[in-house]
Design a protein around this motif. Sequence first.
Motif, mmCIF file in Angstrom:
data_model
loop_
_atom_site.group_PDB
_atom_site.id
_atom_site.type_symbol
_atom_site.label_atom_id
_atom_site.label_comp_id
_atom_site.label_asym_id
_atom_site.label_seq_id
_atom_site.Cartn_x
_atom_site.Cartn_y
_atom_site.Cartn_z
ATOM 1 N N SER A 180 0.848 -1.195 0.000
ATOM 2 C CA SER A 180 0.000 0.000 0.000
ATOM 3 C C SER A 180 0.883 1.244 0.000
ATOM 4 O O SER A 180 1.947 1.276 0.633
ATOM 5 N N LEU A 181 0.434 2.253 -0.716
ATOM 6 C CA LEU A 181 1.190 3.501 -0.842
ATOM 7 C C LEU A 181 0.278 4.691 -0.563
ATOM 8 O O LEU A 181 -0.921 4.646 -0.888
ATOM 9 N N PRO A 182 0.806 5.780 0.025
ATOM 10 C CA PRO A 182 -0.016 6.962 0.303
ATOM 11 C C PRO A 182 -0.381 7.693 -0.987
ATOM 12 O O PRO A 182 0.420 7.767 -1.923
ATOM 13 N N GLN A 183 -1.577 8.252 -1.019
ATOM 14 C CA GLN A 183 -2.071 8.883 -2.246
ATOM 15 C C GLN A 183 -1.342 10.183 -2.596
ATOM 16 O O GLN A 183 -1.380 10.625 -3.744
ATOM 17 N N GLY A 184 -0.637 10.772 -1.628
ATOM 18 C CA GLY A 184 -0.015 12.062 -1.884
ATOM 19 C C GLY A 184 1.332 12.014 -2.564
ATOM 20 O O GLY A 184 1.886 13.056 -2.931
ATOM 21 N N ILE A 185 1.911 10.812 -2.768
ATOM 22 C CA ILE A 185 3.238 10.739 -3.376
ATOM 23 C C ILE A 185 3.130 10.670 -4.897
ATOM 24 O O ILE A 185 2.075 10.379 -5.453
ATOM 25 N N SER A 186 4.249 10.928 -5.563
ATOM 26 C CA SER A 186 4.284 10.929 -7.026
ATOM 27 C C SER A 186 4.549 9.531 -7.554
ATOM 28 O O SER A 186 4.971 8.630 -6.813
ATOM 29 N N ALA A 187 4.308 9.350 -8.841
ATOM 30 C CA ALA A 187 4.564 8.072 -9.491
ATOM 31 C C ALA A 187 6.051 7.716 -9.392
ATOM 32 O O ALA A 187 6.417 6.551 -9.187
ATOM 33 N N LYS A 188 6.921 8.726 -9.533
ATOM 34 C CA LYS A 188 8.361 8.494 -9.450
ATOM 35 C C LYS A 188 8.742 7.976 -8.065
ATOM 36 O O LYS A 188 9.502 7.002 -7.941
ATOM 37 N N ARG A 189 8.227 8.625 -7.019
ATOM 38 C CA ARG A 189 8.516 8.206 -5.648
ATOM 39 C C ARG A 189 7.940 6.820 -5.372
ATOM 40 O O ARG A 189 8.556 6.010 -4.684
ATOM 41 N N ALA A 190 6.771 6.550 -5.936
ATOM 42 C CA ALA A 190 6.136 5.239 -5.749
ATOM 43 C C ALA A 190 7.013 4.121 -6.299
ATOM 44 O O ALA A 190 7.185 3.071 -5.662
ATOM 45 N N LEU A 191 7.616 4.347 -7.486
ATOM 46 C CA LEU A 191 8.470 3.329 -8.094
ATOM 47 C C LEU A 191 9.707 3.074 -7.236
ATOM 48 O O LEU A 191 10.159 1.930 -7.107
ATOM 49 N N VAL A 192 10.245 4.126 -6.636
ATOM 50 C CA VAL A 192 11.408 3.978 -5.753
ATOM 51 C C VAL A 192 11.040 3.128 -4.536
ATOM 52 O O VAL A 192 11.776 2.220 -4.141
ATOM 53 N N LEU A 193 9.881 3.415 -3.939
ATOM 54 C CA LEU A 193 9.436 2.680 -2.749
ATOM 55 C C LEU A 193 9.151 1.212 -3.084
ATOM 56 O O LEU A 193 9.469 0.311 -2.299
ATOM 57 N N LEU A 194 8.572 0.971 -4.242
ATOM 58 C CA LEU A 194 8.275 -0.404 -4.651
ATOM 59 C C LEU A 194 9.572 -1.203 -4.797
ATOM 60 O O LEU A 194 9.662 -2.355 -4.353
ATOM 61 N N GLU A 195 10.559 -0.605 -5.422
ATOM 62 C CA GLU A 195 11.849 -1.285 -5.602
ATOM 63 C C GLU A 195 12.517 -1.532 -4.257
ATOM 64 O O GLU A 195 13.083 -2.608 -4.020
ATOM 65 N N ARG A 196 12.446 -0.564 -3.348
ATOM 66 C CA ARG A 196 13.080 -0.685 -2.039
ATOM 67 C C ARG A 196 12.447 -1.814 -1.219
ATOM 68 O O ARG A 196 13.128 -2.498 -0.458
ATOM 69 N N HIS A 197 11.150 -2.002 -1.357
ATOM 70 C CA HIS A 197 10.444 -3.002 -0.562
ATOM 71 C C HIS A 197 10.279 -4.331 -1.300
ATOM 72 O O HIS A 197 9.504 -5.193 -0.882
ATOM 73 N N GLY A 198 11.025 -4.490 -2.389
ATOM 74 C CA GLY A 198 11.025 -5.777 -3.082
ATOM 75 C C GLY A 198 9.705 -6.120 -3.737
ATOM 76 O O GLY A 198 9.253 -7.271 -3.664
ATOM 77 N N TYR A 199 9.085 -5.143 -4.379
ATOM 78 C CA TYR A 199 7.804 -5.383 -5.042
ATOM 79 C C TYR A 199 7.955 -6.438 -6.124
ATOM 80 O O TYR A 199 8.922 -6.444 -6.896
ATOM 81 N N SER A 200 6.977 -7.346 -6.187
ATOM 82 C CA SER A 200 6.996 -8.424 -7.174
ATOM 83 C C SER A 200 5.779 -8.295 -8.088
ATOM 84 O O SER A 200 4.637 -8.413 -7.632
ATOM 85 N N TYR A 201 6.028 -8.026 -9.358
ATOM 86 C CA TYR A 201 4.944 -7.903 -10.335
ATOM 87 C C TYR A 201 4.299 -9.269 -10.545
ATOM 88 O O TYR A 201 4.994 -10.288 -10.575
ATOM 89 N N PRO A 202 2.964 -9.411 -10.689
ATOM 90 C CA PRO A 202 1.962 -8.361 -10.828
ATOM 91 C C PRO A 202 1.123 -8.158 -9.562
ATOM 92 O O PRO A 202 -0.095 -7.987 -9.657
ATOM 93 N N ALA A 203 1.717 -8.231 -8.393
ATOM 94 C CA ALA A 203 0.968 -8.013 -7.153
ATOM 95 C C ALA A 203 0.264 -6.662 -7.190
ATOM 96 O O ALA A 203 0.816 -5.690 -7.712
ATOM 97 N N PRO A 204 -0.962 -6.587 -6.669
ATOM 98 C CA PRO A 204 -1.703 -5.321 -6.708
ATOM 99 C C PRO A 204 -1.066 -4.262 -5.808
ATOM 100 O O PRO A 204 -0.401 -4.584 -4.824
ATOM 101 N N ILE A 205 -1.270 -3.018 -6.157
ATOM 102 C CA ILE A 205 -0.767 -1.897 -5.357
ATOM 103 C C ILE A 205 -1.985 -1.091 -4.911
ATOM 104 O O ILE A 205 -2.761 -0.611 -5.747
ATOM 105 N N TYR A 206 -2.173 -0.990 -3.609
ATOM 106 C CA TYR A 206 -3.332 -0.293 -3.069
ATOM 107 C C TYR A 206 -2.937 1.109 -2.623
ATOM 108 O O TYR A 206 -1.884 1.307 -2.015
ATOM 109 N N PHE A 237 -8.874 3.170 2.290
ATOM 110 C CA PHE A 237 -8.636 2.724 0.922
ATOM 111 C C PHE A 237 -9.174 3.745 -0.069
ATOM 112 O O PHE A 237 -10.320 4.184 0.024
ATOM 113 N N VAL A 238 -8.311 4.135 -1.002
ATOM 114 C CA VAL A 238 -8.689 5.121 -2.021
ATOM 115 C C VAL A 238 -8.949 4.435 -3.357
ATOM 116 O O VAL A 238 -9.911 4.745 -4.059
ATOM 117 N N GLY A 239 -8.096 3.505 -3.722
ATOM 118 C CA GLY A 239 -8.242 2.813 -4.996
ATOM 119 C C GLY A 239 -7.029 1.952 -5.283
ATOM 120 O O GLY A 239 -6.158 1.758 -4.426
#
Length: 448
Positions: free
Chosen positions: A147-173, A181-183
């Motif tokens: 889950s990611l906060p709605q106030g961050i940018s797409a660029k920051r989101a990608l950095v956080l996903l990589e840092r936390h070992g995101y595995s595609y295609p897991a959903p991102i809330y 929950f926003v979406g």
Amino acid sequence: MSHTIDLSELIERISAADTDEQRQLFNEQEIQQLDPGSIATLLEALPLHERMELWRQLPLNSHVDVLTAMRADTRDWVIHSLSEAELNLVLAKLDNLSLIEWADSLPDEIIEKAMSLLSKDDLELFDRANQYSDDQIGRYANPKVMSLPQGISAKRALVLLERHGYSYPAPIYVVNHSKKFVGGVNYQQLREAEPMAKLSTLADRSFPVVEDDASLTEAVEAIEHSQRFSLPIVDKQDQLIGEIDLHLALELMRESYESTLMANAGMSEEDDLFAPIAKSARKRAVWLGINLLTAILASVTISLFEDVIAEVVALAVLMPIVASMGGIAGSQTLTLMIRGMALNQVTAGNRWSLLRNECGIGFLNGVLWAVLIGLLAGIWFQSFLIGAIIAVGIVVNIITAALFGVLIPVALDKFKLDPALAGSVVLTTVTDVVGFFAFLGTAKLLLL
């Protein structure tokens, strides 16, 4: 698990081997490729004295996953067979999700010991899960979601996903500052978006959710109809508490099917294939005792007509036909009802329509088979009266079976009793008693 491994063939090989051969087979590379569920299935297929020796050859880091995949009876037996040191090693690796699954089948002292070893975060999650009943999806929600906060940018989101070992295609809330929950947003969408675009503008606000107090059946249906790999679970304040994925949905569906299948025999889906003889005998004795009481009731009904049976032996020959036809007709309606209730298709608004429909089917089938069986019985015993008597018994019993096949599960559900467990026993008793009474009562009126 490697697709080349045939689990049934592997179970056969290990079951047929002696102890030394089993130990060797269990240490082979193919065993190490099995997933925890397959290893649990393999161990459950072995007698008790062999199971524990092979269990101790498993890697320590697989113990919790294998135990969680086991049926409750089997898991309980393994845990009680562990030494105190072995038990401590297992409990130390336990997380809140596994403990939730274990909690209903283990003694309080073991649960308390396990809770004392949980981290503060896991303990909070365990306490929260215990606020739900066994039939609410909130109890089984997987809190380990991205889950990611709605106030961050797409660029920051990608950095956080990589840092936390995101595995595609897991959903991102996407959630707000209150964890509401926003979406949902997908990884590809983030990569293609403008780097400074906020998640609040990218999130799909129509993303389907599951309420935390929804029943397990409702949750499974939700993910089935959503055509997604997982769905978020939210509480009454719309706060994200976890998710249900296809793996959990399939597991819940399998358990529901097994529960219905085993309940028809008065057993639990958690029963161990090689449970101790005394324990299994005690469990089954209860069901046999209930069956005895219902059989006595049917016998008492028959005894009321001893005089007519003594006079006309043909009635004794034909009685099993009456009972069998009613039993089969009743089980068809009962099975239809239990499935409909499990899928939430049976409601207060359609019960009477369903009752009329089933009684109509019962009437048509009753008349059809009454005529056929009546003719055969009349020819067999060379008596028109005998044919007419069994025809009446068949019609009455099949209509009764359809009627009570609808009413019994509805009544049991109102009393919070499982229709799959108690329905068949009650229905069999009703069809036997009514069928014998109609058949022998008609015989007494016409023959004596």
